[in-house]
Write a protein that holds these residues in place. Sequence first.
Motif, short mmCIF file in Angstrom:
data_model
loop_
_atom_site.label_atom_id
_atom_site.label_comp_id
_atom_site.label_asym_id
_atom_site.label_seq_id
_atom_site.Cartn_x
_atom_site.Cartn_y
_atom_site.Cartn_z
N ASP A 1 12.73 10.70 -6.77
CA ASP A 1 12.32 11.86 -7.53
C ASP A 1 10.79 12.33 -7.20
N ASP A 2 9.94 11.22 -6.73
CA ASP A 2 8.36 11.47 -6.19
C ASP A 2 8.42 12.33 -5.01
N MET A 3 9.57 11.94 -4.03
CA MET A 3 9.78 12.62 -2.61
C MET A 3 10.07 14.13 -2.98
N LEU A 4 11.00 14.40 -3.74
CA LEU A 4 11.45 15.56 -4.32
C LEU A 4 10.27 16.40 -4.66
N ASP A 5 9.57 15.95 -5.47
CA ASP A 5 8.41 16.71 -6.17
C ASP A 5 7.52 16.99 -5.12
N PHE B 1 0.82 -1.19 -0.01
CA PHE B 1 0.02 0.13 0.04
C PHE B 1 0.74 1.27 -0.14
N LEU B 2 2.02 1.20 0.72
CA LEU B 2 2.96 2.43 0.59
C LEU B 2 3.53 2.40 -0.82
N HIS B 3 3.81 1.53 -1.51
CA HIS B 3 4.23 1.75 -2.92
C HIS B 3 3.19 2.46 -3.80
N ARG B 4 1.88 2.18 -3.56
CA ARG B 4 0.96 2.56 -4.42
C ARG B 4 0.42 4.11 -4.06
N MET B 5 0.74 4.47 -2.81
CA MET B 5 0.37 5.77 -2.19
C MET B 5 0.98 6.65 -2.98
N PRO B 6 0.57 8.05 -3.09
CA PRO B 6 1.42 9.19 -3.74
C PRO B 6 2.31 9.70 -2.51
N ALA B 7 3.62 10.29 -3.14
CA ALA B 7 4.68 10.49 -2.32
C ALA B 7 4.32 11.53 -1.17
N GLY B 8 3.31 12.32 -1.21
CA GLY B 8 2.98 13.36 -0.34
C GLY B 8 2.29 12.86 0.91
#
Length: 198
Positions: free
Chosen positions: A113-117, A11-18
Amino acid sequence: MLSLYRPGDGFLHRMPAGPTMLLLAVVALGLASLPSAAWAAAVCAAAVVVAYAASGLGMRELGRQVGGLRWILAITAIGQLVFLGPEPALANTARVAAALLTAALLPLTTRVDDMLDALERGLRPLRRIGMDAERAALLLAVTITTVPVLARLAAEVREAQRARGVRPSLRAGILPFVVLSLRHADQLGEALAARGVR
């Protein structure tokens, strides 16, 4: 930048980074704020086991992360035991372990990259007071990924000691660990400089 990301379908892989960052921050803070009682250690252990199982990373990855934090946890436990006694030492060490292990889930389940965005978007409103959102996002992402990197470096030092037939110890391992940590910091600094980050 070094990525610790492990592909998966939890579920954490599927969640958006924010939302992932927000959820893990709330869980880590919640576990860290438990009282210094023996039952808190059990709650921390159960929460971490459930988090790693539900995230799809499993117990093997949890064991790897705990092994990497072994020296930090040993120092914490000894200090707490000497100054506070057995029950607070157990609870406080469990809270530290739970917070660190929960934080380690972020770089393992979310791409850098997702974290940075996500961090950049979240910090954008602070531009009004003069904050550089891109630079702050990069600083936070590097900070978040540092705990698992240091844990991995500590594991490498222990493995090298075992390969040479030396019994792993904190005293014998601290100097190589510091050297590897400084080398990693230099490489990271060079990589950032090469990308124009000053």
